[in-house]
Design an enzyme around this catalytic site. Structure first.
Site, PDB file in Angstrom:
ATOM      1  N   SER A 259      -0.988  -1.798   1.096  1.00  0.00           N
ATOM      2  CA  SER A 259       0.116  -2.341   0.113  1.00  0.00           C
ATOM      3  C   SER A 259       1.468  -2.918   0.356  1.00  0.00           C
ATOM      4  O   SER A 259       2.172  -3.696  -0.567  1.00  0.00           O
ATOM      5  CB  SER A 259       0.244  -1.319  -1.053  1.00  0.00           C
ATOM      6  OG  SER A 259      -0.750  -0.901  -1.740  1.00  0.00           O
TER       7      SER A 259
ATOM      8  N   SER B 246      -0.644  -3.248  -3.573  1.00  0.00           N
ATOM      9  CA  SER B 246      -0.105  -3.132  -5.038  1.00  0.00           C
ATOM     10  C   SER B 246       1.333  -3.682  -4.840  1.00  0.00           C
ATOM     11  O   SER B 246       1.911  -3.819  -6.036  1.00  0.00           O
ATOM     12  CB  SER B 246      -0.012  -1.493  -5.242  1.00  0.00           C
ATOM     13  OG  SER B 246       0.686  -0.985  -4.183  1.00  0.00           O
TER      14      SER B 246
ATOM     15  N   LYS C 103      10.687  -1.833  -5.124  1.00  0.00           N
ATOM     16  CA  LYS C 103       9.138  -1.500  -5.961  1.00  0.00           C
ATOM     17  C   LYS C 103       9.328  -0.519  -6.743  1.00  0.00           C
ATOM     18  O   LYS C 103      10.020   0.614  -6.542  1.00  0.00           O
ATOM     19  CB  LYS C 103       8.229  -1.080  -4.853  1.00  0.00           C
ATOM     20  CG  LYS C 103       6.943  -1.108  -5.388  1.00  0.00           C
ATOM     21  CD  LYS C 103       6.016  -0.772  -4.228  1.00  0.00           C
ATOM     22  CE  LYS C 103       4.471  -0.813  -4.781  1.00  0.00           C
ATOM     23  NZ  LYS C 103       3.692  -0.438  -3.728  1.00  0.00           N
TER      24      LYS C 103
END
Ligand SMILES: [Mg+2]
Ligand SMILES: [Zn+2]
Lengths: 506, 98, 502
Positions: C184, C160, C85
């Site tokens: 997330s 996210s 990420k």
């Protein structure tokens, strides 16, 4: 009537009409090896941006970790100031944007300081003798320093009018402790002196604790001076906050200047504005800075990246055990022990000679002699060379050796001074200087008697006076003998020999 | 009902260093009011005697040894800077201070 | 000896790939190349990645292959590719957090997670897309365009960490790293039919994780199987002296727990407040079926009540923006990243304001202002202060529930993946996606999302959330692995195999 006027009221007159209230916020850089929240070095004067890392640059993703020694130093300082040490407290973030602050918040302490409710006793000299004041301490807390701004372009080198600024973050993250007093009342005309004495005492305390070497010339102690005047019959006035007052003398001057300025404003029917002011070393005056009418909203909240600090009672007691004697207590003890007057003690303190004298006495030197050397000859030499007394290169063992040579008649005071000059000049230890310079007391009686006879022959009238009982005239002959022997004789001995030679009672 | 005015949004934007357009200001005034209304219910349950939680896991006294270590090479620090001069970060002029 | 695997390399799970490499059937370079080819083929549509460094990935794969050839002792995930990420720093590799304000920034240091991945020999393929600064539940708030859900390209992959979850579901990578501030990791796992774990707060170092909300953020493993998640969890977890909030205790043996998937006698608490109204029918249906499966496996399912969870969302949307408003202050255009408006005349204040105005997206600005409001004098006590008290109440609810049960369960998200654009400017509707995942972040304990089937009405994946007490992460893996095995046995295949071909 605004506070920007430069009108001032004479100090004595101001004090007749108003009672000053002081508050001091002092920031001191701790003498740790690494920064408050990262392992970067704290060395002063290094090339810009060479002591920085992701943490103290505030790079995204970096996290702070508290320096253990900074916490210990703060607790020790708190203990020395008779504070309560919190059993649990947190760091907080103080949020505001400024380019010298890498994260645009400062990690500080807010409503949970590590140390609270202490005091520091200070003494100021007055015409009626020394007066003691107890300055109450509100809090002692930990925080981090900001980077250093240099203002470029424009022509003043000051922030105002600069075209742009340059930032060096070497100083960012250096551990600071902030010491905040409670309002100091009842000082009257002594307010400037009390302020100065307080900061001096604080400095000495930090040095004696070894938590900071307090180099004021390097900006490692910075003082914010709050002054307000209480008009007669009113309990409290509006205060101004004079920022970054960075020398002992400036602290005294800033307080005086603010009293004179505010008194003029009030006397003229004006009102003192709550604002930040700047102190100017050159003029000794303050000028207005940011108005605090619209106080900045710092949006404090507990720093989530750091866990609470919860010193155990055992830890605090252990640290208490490491405290040296409080400077004022120590001074009182030594004064008593040495049997010296307040003035004599003050002389030692002013000369920053207390440690040196104590050490010298411990090395077996008589206290009067130790004091005489350090506050007299050595202070003069240090001033001449522009170095600190302690950096002169003279040790207690040098003094002890010289004193023993004086005692057995091998050196005179005058010769001793030459010996020390040699030591300071790097000519070696006491005996090496004596040998190198050939400093020998002319001591055998026959040589001295020959010189005495020569002198008497040259000054027959003086000789006559002495024979006639005017013993005080002997000085002229002794002087001549000393001159003849290039000072390498013991004057007392010469005098004794002279009188005996002439058959006069000394 | 929380009503966050446009002036208040402007003030918040100033504190947060955001130069909002008028359109954004109006939009956020409306949205923030609605959100604040929705979250204000935290006041319904939290009584005086409940201690606040700032840190989810109760750990204390995490310290680092006071040992200095080298930081970043300066050229790497400089490489990220939007503007750099004389070994320092160059920033626009600072107003509002003497 | 029978080959460890057959079929397409990219569809294999990490444990299988690792075994095949150990057996000498395939090299890390081959696997890595297969992933890179797959990214080339499908990422134009999915947009899971913001940055792929082919050369670096292949180079580190070859290093692992050489180490293996020289009989070096390698970790269980050595040579397995991973998608990272874009909120974690990696030295020299662009880290944007999905924001324009960090465009072009190359951090000069590795996050601890990346350091541990390197030590484990994991091959990092590149950085995945995300909602800007992790603010969102759909990955639509990325400044670099949305990521699409491989199950239906018109739908969101969650957020996210939508990029990391989509990379797994699109078979671009067998492993991924996510971060979870309010769901997330778990919510994207739920809507993409993958597995995601939020470890106990402090279980994985936050050093190098660009902070959204410091007291809530936690990095964790994303995978297609519970065992893979466990192997990745093991690799990245553990004490880090650079993170003051890192837990200084041994990591629970999550791999052993995943292997020992026996839940007979385990007490499972069904949280009354996380279900019912507001939850999609298909989500409830699959959840109820999963509860039956758990009961059949010998677990004792009891109902528990956590009355204060009702206030979790409100508390979260005060605490998160408050911390975020402060954490994001540093993006001011002075030291790194974007600078706007510096014309030699503008003041530093103007340049900072213009930079932040131009560099942040709408949702980020919205939350910064909300946080600024909640912390400002006069409002602090009513908002931030009260929210922190709610946090205490939620922890107490958990403590009481864990007195009655070993783990708690709920649907991970109230709905399956919604359509791109549907909620993008309706913050309150968007925030509801995290209603079931937020309590865990507030209390700091751990949770996992495992796939439990497709909702009948839309054919999209549904996830079940398992929650365990702080430091009992192993319980997640024991329960999750048991449920996964039972469902795979029931379906005859893994759910992920039903992803439509791209
Ligand atoms: Mg301060
Ligand atoms: Zn540093």
């Amino acid at each position: 009537m605004s506070s920007t006027t430069n009108t001032r009221m004479a100090f004595d007159q101001a004090l007749e009409r108003f009672e000053p209230v002081l508050g001091l916020e002092t920031h001191v850089e701790l003498g740790t090896a690494s920064k408050m929240f990262c392992s970067c070095a704290t060395e002063f004067g290094q090339d810009p941006n060479t002591q920085v890392c992701p943490v103290c640059l505030g790079l995204p993703g970096s996290l702070p970790v508290v320096n253990a020694v900074a916490v210990e130093s703060t607790i020790r300082m708190g203990l020395a100031l008779h504070c309560d040490i919190a059993s649990w407290c947190r760091f907080a973030r103080k949020n505001y944007f400024y380019p010298d602050m890498p994260k645009d918040y400062q990690v500080s302490q807010y409503d949970e300081p590590l140390c609270t409710n202490g005091y520091l006793d200070v003494t100021v000299a007055t015409d009626d003798g020394p007066r003691e004041f107890r300055v109450e301490i509100e809090r002692v807390h930990m925080e981090e320093d900001t980077g250093k701004l240099t203002h470029a372009g424009g022509d003043t080198g000051r922030i105002h009018g600069a075209d742009y600024s340059l930032v060096d973050y070497n100083r960012a993250g250096i551990p600071l402790i902030e010491i905040v007093t409670k309002p100091i009342v009842g000082t009257g005309a002594l307010a400037p002196l009390v302020a100065r004495a307080y900061v001096t005492e604080l400095r000495d305390l930090m040095r004696s604790l070894g938590v900071s070497d307090v180099r004021m010339d390097q900006g490692s102690l910075r003082c914010d001076v709050n002054v307000s005047l209480a008009p007669a019959g009113e309990p409290w006035g509006t205060r101004s906050e004079t920022k970054n007052v960075n020398s002992l003398r400036s602290v005294e001057r800033a307080v005086r200047s603010e009293i004179e300025r505010q008194a003029a404003v009030l006397a003229d029917g004006g009102r003192v504005i709550q604002e930040t002011r700047h102190f100017h070393e050159d003029t000794g005056e303050t000028t207005p800075g940011r108005s605090k009418e619209h106080a900045e909203d710092y949006r404090y909240f507990p720093e989530p990246d750091l866990v609470p600090v919860a010193p155990s009672a055992e830890w605090v007691e252990e640290l208490r055990g490491t405290l040296p004697e409080v400077p004022s207590v120590r001074r009182a003890r030594l004064q008593e022990q040495w049997g010296i007057s307040d003035l004599e003690m003050q002389t030692l303190v002013n000369a920053e000679a207390l440690d040196l004298v104590e050490e010298t006495i411990a090395a077996g030197v008589d206290q009067a002699a130790a004091r005489k050397w350090w506050t007299g000859e050595f202070t003069r030499m240090a001033n001449e060379q522009g170095v600190a007394l302690a950096d002169l290169g003279i040790t207690s063992s040098h003094i002890s050796r010289v004193e023993s040579l004086i005692a057995d008649g091998s050196l005179t005071d005058k010769l001793a001074r030459q010996v020390f000059e040699g030591v300071v000049a790097g000519e070696g230890d006491v005996d090496a200087v004596i040998a190198g310079r050939g400093l020998v007391v002319v001591g055998d009686d026959s040589t001295l008697l020959a010189a005495i006879e020569t002198a008497l022959a040259e000054q027959p009238d003086v000789a006559e006076k002495i024979r006639g009982g005017k013993v005080q005239a002997a000085g002229a002959i002794v002087g001549a003998v000393m001159k003849a022997t290039k000072g390498q004789a013991d004057a007392a001995k010469v005098r004794a020999l002279l009188l005996a030679h002439l058959g006069v009672e000394g | 009902m929380a009503q966050i005015s446009r002036e208040e949004v402007q003030h918040l934007a100033h504190l947060a260093r955001l130069e909002l357009t008028d359109e954004e200001t109006a939009h956020y005034a409306e949205q923030l009011s609605a959100i604040v209304d929705a979250v204000a219910r935290v006041s319904d349950v939290a009584a005086q005697d409940i201690p606040p939680t700032s840190h989810p896991i109760p750990v204390t006294n995490v310290f680092r040894e006071d040992v200095a270590k080298p930081g970043l090479p300066r050229d790497e620090v400089a490489a990220a800077a939007p503007s750099w001069e004389d070994d320092r970060f160059k920033v626009p002029r600072i107003l509002g201070e003497d | 000896m029978a080959p460890v695997m057959d079929g397409d390399l990219v569809r294999q799970d990490a444990a299988t790939l690792a075994s095949a490499m150990q057996a000498g059937e395939v090299s890390s370079a081959e696997i890595t190349q297969a992933c890179l080819d797959r990214i080339d083929a499908v990422d134009g549509e999915v947009h899971a990645f913001l940055y792929v460094d082919k050369d670096a990935a292949l180079a580190s794969a070859r290093v692992v292959d050489e180490q293996r050839a020289s009989c070096a002792q390698l970790g269980p995930l050595a040579g397995v590719p991973l998608a990272l990420k874009d909120v974690l720093t990696m030295r020299g590799v662009p880290t944007t957090c999905g924001s324009r304000i960090l465009e072009g920034w190359r951090p000069p240091y590795d996050s601890t997670v990346v350091e541990r991945l390197r030590e484990a020999g994991v091959v990092i393929l590149g950085k995945t897309n995300m909602d800007e600064f992790a603010m969102g539940s759909s990955t639509e708030h990325s400044a670099y365009g949305p990521t699409r859900n491989p199950w239906d390209l018109e739908r969101i992959p969650g957020g996210s960490g939508g990029g990391s979850a989509a990379a797994l579901a699109a078979f671009e990578a067998p492993l991924a790293i996510g971060t979870d501030t309010g769901g997330s990791i778990r919510q994207p796992a739920a809507v993409t039919g993958t597995v995601g774990v939020k470890p106990t707060y402090g279980g994985v170092s936050r050093y190098g994780l660009v902070a959204l909300a410091s007291s809530l953020d936690q990095a964790g493993p994303c995978a297609r199987t519970v065992m893979d998640a466990a192997l990745l969890h093991q690799a990245i977890a553990g004490h880090d002296p650079r993170d003051s909030t890192s837990i200084n205790a041994p990591v629970p043996d999550v791999v052993a727990a995943a292997r020992n998937a026996d839940i007979r006698g385990m007490k499972i608490g069904l949280v009354r407040e996380l279900g019912g109204e507001g939850y999609q029918d298909g989500v409830r249906q699959r959840f109820d079926e999963a509860v039956t499966v758990l009961t059949d496996l010998g677990a004792e399912v009891v109902e528990v009540s956590c009355p204060n969870f009702e206030y979790a969302l409100a508390a979260y949307y005060l605490i998160l923006p408050s911390e975020a408003s402060s954490n994001l202050a540093r993006f001011d255009g002075m030291r790194y990243g974007l600078r706007v408006g510096d014309d030699d005349q503008a003041s530093v204040e103007e340049v900072m304001s213009q930079t932040r105005e131009a560099g942040f997206g709408a949702e980020v600005k919205r939350r910064i202002m909300l946080g600024t409001y909640a912390l400002s004098s006069g409002y602090y006590d009513a908002y931030y202060g009260q929210a922190q008290k709610v946090r205490t109440l939620i922890s107490r609810d958990f403590a009481a529930a864990f007195d009655q049960a070993d783990v708690l369960i709920s649907p991970t998200a109230p709905t399956t993946a919604f359509r791109i654009g549907e909620k993008v400017d309706d913050p309150l509707a968007m925030y509801l996606n995290d209603i079931a995942t937020i309590p865990v972040n507030l209390a700091g304990n751990c949770a996992m999302s495992v796939p439990i089937g497709l909702a009948p009405e839309d054919g999209l994946p549904v996830g079940l959330q398992i929650m365990a007490p702080a430091l009992a992460d192993d319980r997640l893996y024991r329960a999750g692995s048991a449920l996964e095995q039972a469902l795979v046995d029931k379906w005859g295949h893994e759910l992920i195999e039903e992803v439509p071909a791209l």
